[in-house]
Motif scaffolding. Sequence first.
Motif, PDB file in Angstrom:
ATOM      1  N   VAL A  71       0.825  -1.209   0.000  1.00 42.93           N
ATOM      2  CA  VAL A  71       0.000   0.000   0.000  1.00 42.93           C
ATOM      3  C   VAL A  71       0.862   1.262   0.000  1.00 42.93           C
ATOM      4  O   VAL A  71       0.602   2.200  -0.759  1.00 42.93           O
ATOM      5  CB  VAL A  71      -0.980  -0.010   1.193  1.00 42.93           C
ATOM      6  N   GLU A  72       1.899   1.289   0.812  1.00 40.73           N
ATOM      7  CA  GLU A  72       2.710   2.505   0.910  1.00 40.73           C
ATOM      8  C   GLU A  72       3.487   2.827  -0.364  1.00 40.73           C
ATOM      9  O   GLU A  72       3.968   3.943  -0.531  1.00 40.73           O
ATOM     10  CB  GLU A  72       3.651   2.457   2.125  1.00 40.73           C
ATOM     11  N   ARG A  73       3.585   1.883  -1.296  1.00 40.26           N
ATOM     12  CA  ARG A  73       4.270   2.123  -2.567  1.00 40.26           C
ATOM     13  C   ARG A  73       3.317   2.478  -3.703  1.00 40.26           C
ATOM     14  O   ARG A  73       3.753   2.869  -4.777  1.00 40.26           O
ATOM     15  CB  ARG A  73       5.070   0.877  -2.983  1.00 40.26           C
ATOM     16  N   MET A  74       2.032   2.332  -3.486  1.00 40.31           N
ATOM     17  CA  MET A  74       1.040   2.596  -4.526  1.00 40.31           C
ATOM     18  C   MET A  74       0.798   4.097  -4.660  1.00 40.31           C
ATOM     19  O   MET A  74       0.976   4.848  -3.712  1.00 40.31           O
ATOM     20  CB  MET A  74      -0.271   1.886  -4.193  1.00 40.31           C
ATOM     21  N   SER A  75       0.360   4.499  -5.855  1.00 40.54           N
ATOM     22  CA  SER A  75       0.041   5.911  -6.045  1.00 40.54           C
ATOM     23  C   SER A  75      -1.114   6.299  -5.131  1.00 40.54           C
ATOM     24  O   SER A  75      -1.969   5.465  -4.792  1.00 40.54           O
ATOM     25  CB  SER A  75      -0.325   6.192  -7.506  1.00 40.54           C
ATOM     26  N   CYS A  76      -1.135   7.539  -4.729  1.00 40.66           N
ATOM     27  CA  CYS A  76      -2.204   8.030  -3.845  1.00 40.66           C
ATOM     28  C   CYS A  76      -3.577   7.884  -4.497  1.00 40.66           C
ATOM     29  O   CYS A  76      -4.567   7.610  -3.818  1.00 40.66           O
ATOM     30  CB  CYS A  76      -1.944   9.489  -3.476  1.00 40.66           C
ATOM     31  N   VAL A  77      -3.627   8.051  -5.801  1.00 40.53           N
ATOM     32  CA  VAL A  77      -4.894   7.899  -6.519  1.00 40.53           C
ATOM     33  C   VAL A  77      -5.338   6.443  -6.481  1.00 40.53           C
ATOM     34  O   VAL A  77      -6.478   6.137  -6.125  1.00 40.53           O
ATOM     35  CB  VAL A  77      -4.772   8.419  -7.964  1.00 40.53           C
ATOM     36  N   ILE A  79      -4.535   4.050  -4.441  1.00 38.69           N
ATOM     37  CA  ILE A  79      -4.889   3.561  -3.114  1.00 38.69           C
ATOM     38  C   ILE A  79      -6.241   4.109  -2.663  1.00 38.69           C
ATOM     39  O   ILE A  79      -7.025   3.397  -2.034  1.00 38.69           O
ATOM     40  CB  ILE A  79      -3.769   3.804  -2.077  1.00 38.69           C
ATOM     41  N   ALA A  80      -6.560   5.339  -3.009  1.00 40.45           N
ATOM     42  CA  ALA A  80      -7.879   5.877  -2.661  1.00 40.45           C
ATOM     43  C   ALA A  80      -8.987   5.103  -3.381  1.00 40.45           C
ATOM     44  O   ALA A  80     -10.017   4.768  -2.780  1.00 40.45           O
ATOM     45  CB  ALA A  80      -7.954   7.368  -2.990  1.00 40.45           C
ATOM     46  N   VAL A  81      -8.764   4.808  -4.653  1.00 44.57           N
ATOM     47  CA  VAL A  81      -9.738   4.027  -5.428  1.00 44.57           C
ATOM     48  C   VAL A  81      -9.880   2.631  -4.835  1.00 44.57           C
ATOM     49  O   VAL A  81     -11.000   2.123  -4.641  1.00 44.57           O
ATOM     50  CB  VAL A  81      -9.309   3.927  -6.910  1.00 44.57           C
ATOM     51  N   LEU A  82      -8.751   1.993  -4.557  1.00 39.25           N
ATOM     52  CA  LEU A  82      -8.787   0.637  -4.010  1.00 39.25           C
ATOM     53  C   LEU A  82      -9.468   0.590  -2.645  1.00 39.25           C
ATOM     54  O   LEU A  82     -10.277  -0.304  -2.388  1.00 39.25           O
ATOM     55  CB  LEU A  82      -7.369   0.068  -3.904  1.00 39.25           C
ATOM     56  N   ARG A  83      -9.154   1.517  -1.790  1.00 38.87           N
ATOM     57  CA  ARG A  83      -9.770   1.524  -0.460  1.00 38.87           C
ATOM     58  C   ARG A  83     -11.284   1.652  -0.540  1.00 38.87           C
ATOM     59  O   ARG A  83     -12.019   0.943   0.159  1.00 38.87           O
ATOM     60  CB  ARG A  83      -9.185   2.650   0.385  1.00 38.87           C
ATOM     61  N   LEU A  84     -11.749   2.530  -1.401  1.00 37.00           N
ATOM     62  CA  LEU A  84     -13.191   2.697  -1.576  1.00 37.00           C
ATOM     63  C   LEU A  84     -13.836   1.407  -2.071  1.00 37.00           C
ATOM     64  O   LEU A  84     -14.814   0.926  -1.499  1.00 37.00           O
ATOM     65  CB  LEU A  84     -13.471   3.843  -2.548  1.00 37.00           C
ATOM     66  N   ALA A  85     -13.271   0.835  -3.111  1.00 37.48           N
ATOM     67  CA  ALA A  85     -13.857  -0.377  -3.691  1.00 37.48           C
ATOM     68  C   ALA A  85     -13.773  -1.565  -2.741  1.00 37.48           C
ATOM     69  O   ALA A  85     -14.724  -2.349  -2.630  1.00 37.48           O
ATOM     70  CB  ALA A  85     -13.174  -0.706  -5.012  1.00 37.48           C
ATOM     71  N   VAL A  86     -12.664  -1.714  -2.041  1.00 33.97           N
ATOM     72  CA  VAL A  86     -12.531  -2.821  -1.094  1.00 33.97           C
ATOM     73  C   VAL A  86     -13.553  -2.671   0.028  1.00 33.97           C
ATOM     74  O   VAL A  86     -14.176  -3.651   0.447  1.00 33.97           O
ATOM     75  CB  VAL A  86     -11.091  -2.934  -0.548  1.00 33.97           C
ATOM     76  N   PHE A  87     -13.763  -1.448   0.499  1.00 37.29           N
ATOM     77  CA  PHE A  87     -14.803  -1.246   1.512  1.00 37.29           C
ATOM     78  C   PHE A  87     -16.158  -1.694   0.969  1.00 37.29           C
ATOM     79  O   PHE A  87     -16.910  -2.395   1.648  1.00 37.29           O
ATOM     80  CB  PHE A  87     -14.869   0.214   1.973  1.00 37.29           C
ATOM     81  N   GLU A  88     -16.487  -1.284  -0.241  1.00 38.09           N
ATOM     82  CA  GLU A  88     -17.773  -1.675  -0.825  1.00 38.09           C
ATOM     83  C   GLU A  88     -17.880  -3.187  -0.960  1.00 38.09           C
ATOM     84  O   GLU A  88     -18.924  -3.778  -0.652  1.00 38.09           O
ATOM     85  CB  GLU A  88     -17.972  -1.006  -2.186  1.00 38.09           C
ATOM     86  N   ILE A  89     -16.809  -3.834  -1.398  1.00 35.44           N
ATOM     87  CA  ILE A  89     -16.830  -5.291  -1.582  1.00 35.44           C
ATOM     88  C   ILE A  89     -17.007  -6.009  -0.246  1.00 35.44           C
ATOM     89  O   ILE A  89     -17.810  -6.942  -0.137  1.00 35.44           O
ATOM     90  CB  ILE A  89     -15.536  -5.762  -2.290  1.00 35.44           C
ATOM     91  N   SER A 106     -13.076   2.492 -13.683  1.00 34.36           N
ATOM     92  CA  SER A 106     -13.384   3.736 -14.405  1.00 34.36           C
ATOM     93  C   SER A 106     -12.753   4.952 -13.735  1.00 34.36           C
ATOM     94  O   SER A 106     -12.199   5.822 -14.416  1.00 34.36           O
ATOM     95  CB  SER A 106     -14.902   3.937 -14.490  1.00 34.36           C
ATOM     96  N   ILE A 107     -12.826   5.006 -12.423  1.00 28.97           N
ATOM     97  CA  ILE A 107     -12.212   6.121 -11.700  1.00 28.97           C
ATOM     98  C   ILE A 107     -10.695   6.094 -11.873  1.00 28.97           C
ATOM     99  O   ILE A 107     -10.067   7.136 -12.079  1.00 28.97           O
ATOM    100  CB  ILE A 107     -12.612   6.095 -10.210  1.00 28.97           C
ATOM    101  N   ALA A 108     -10.111   4.917 -11.793  1.00 26.48           N
ATOM    102  CA  ALA A 108      -8.653   4.796 -11.966  1.00 26.48           C
ATOM    103  C   ALA A 108      -8.230   5.286 -13.342  1.00 26.48           C
ATOM    104  O   ALA A 108      -7.242   6.014 -13.468  1.00 26.48           O
ATOM    105  CB  ALA A 108      -8.214   3.345 -11.749  1.00 26.48           C
ATOM    106  N   LYS A 109      -8.979   4.904 -14.369  1.00 26.86           N
ATOM    107  CA  LYS A 109      -8.659   5.370 -15.728  1.00 26.86           C
ATOM    108  C   LYS A 109      -8.723   6.887 -15.815  1.00 26.86           C
ATOM    109  O   LYS A 109      -7.860   7.534 -16.411  1.00 26.86           O
ATOM    110  CB  LYS A 109      -9.649   4.784 -16.744  1.00 26.86           C
ATOM    111  N   LYS A 110      -9.758   7.459 -15.229  1.00 25.08           N
ATOM    112  CA  LYS A 110      -9.980   8.898 -15.320  1.00 25.08           C
ATOM    113  C   LYS A 110      -8.921   9.699 -14.559  1.00 25.08           C
ATOM    114  O   LYS A 110      -8.441  10.722 -15.049  1.00 25.08           O
ATOM    115  CB  LYS A 110     -11.370   9.234 -14.785  1.00 25.08           C
ATOM    116  N   TYR A 111      -8.543   9.232 -13.373  1.00 29.19           N
ATOM    117  CA  TYR A 111      -7.673  10.034 -12.510  1.00 29.19           C
ATOM    118  C   TYR A 111      -6.224   9.538 -12.426  1.00 29.19           C
ATOM    119  O   TYR A 111      -5.364  10.298 -11.992  1.00 29.19           O
ATOM    120  CB  TYR A 111      -8.256  10.101 -11.093  1.00 29.19           C
ATOM    121  N   ASP A 112      -5.978   8.284 -12.770  1.00 32.87           N
ATOM    122  CA  ASP A 112      -4.623   7.743 -12.622  1.00 32.87           C
ATOM    123  C   ASP A 112      -4.072   7.208 -13.938  1.00 32.87           C
ATOM    124  O   ASP A 112      -2.967   6.686 -13.969  1.00 32.87           O
ATOM    125  CB  ASP A 112      -4.614   6.651 -11.551  1.00 32.87           C
TER     126      ASP A 112
END
Length: 130
Positions: A71-77, A79-89, A106-112
């Motif tokens: 996690v600490e090596r991932m881009s901030c964008v 990790i924010a996308v992943l955290r949101l989706a993992v919470f939903e899952i 879709s969010i990752a494509k748009k912002y990252d």
Amino acid sequence: MNRTKAREYAFVLLFEYKFQPEEIETILSDFVKEFNPGQQQSYIERVVRGVVDNLEAIDEKIDAVSKDWKVERMSCVSIAVLRLAVFEILFCEDIPSVVAVNEAVSIAKKYDGEEAAPFVNGILGKISGM
């Protein structure tokens, strides 16, 4: 505001949280005042607070399935996308995993960028298949 737009706003709030973790209630309050999310306010508050409250478990789940990237090596964008989706899952029974994954990609494509989408999809695919 539809759910897709609300999810995008929740992602932005989680991205901001990365840089101001002690200010989450102020971040949420300021957002509500500025954007008036209407009926999506409860969703946005639920997922943002849910990610914050379950951050350690969410990050552990991401770390467990990502091969060479912690996690600490991932881009901030990403990790924010992943955290949101993992919470939903993991925590939102009313949101199908496939929806959480597709919206996150879709969010990752748009912002990252295009290159982030397969990474996000791979991580979420492993988590949603558990």
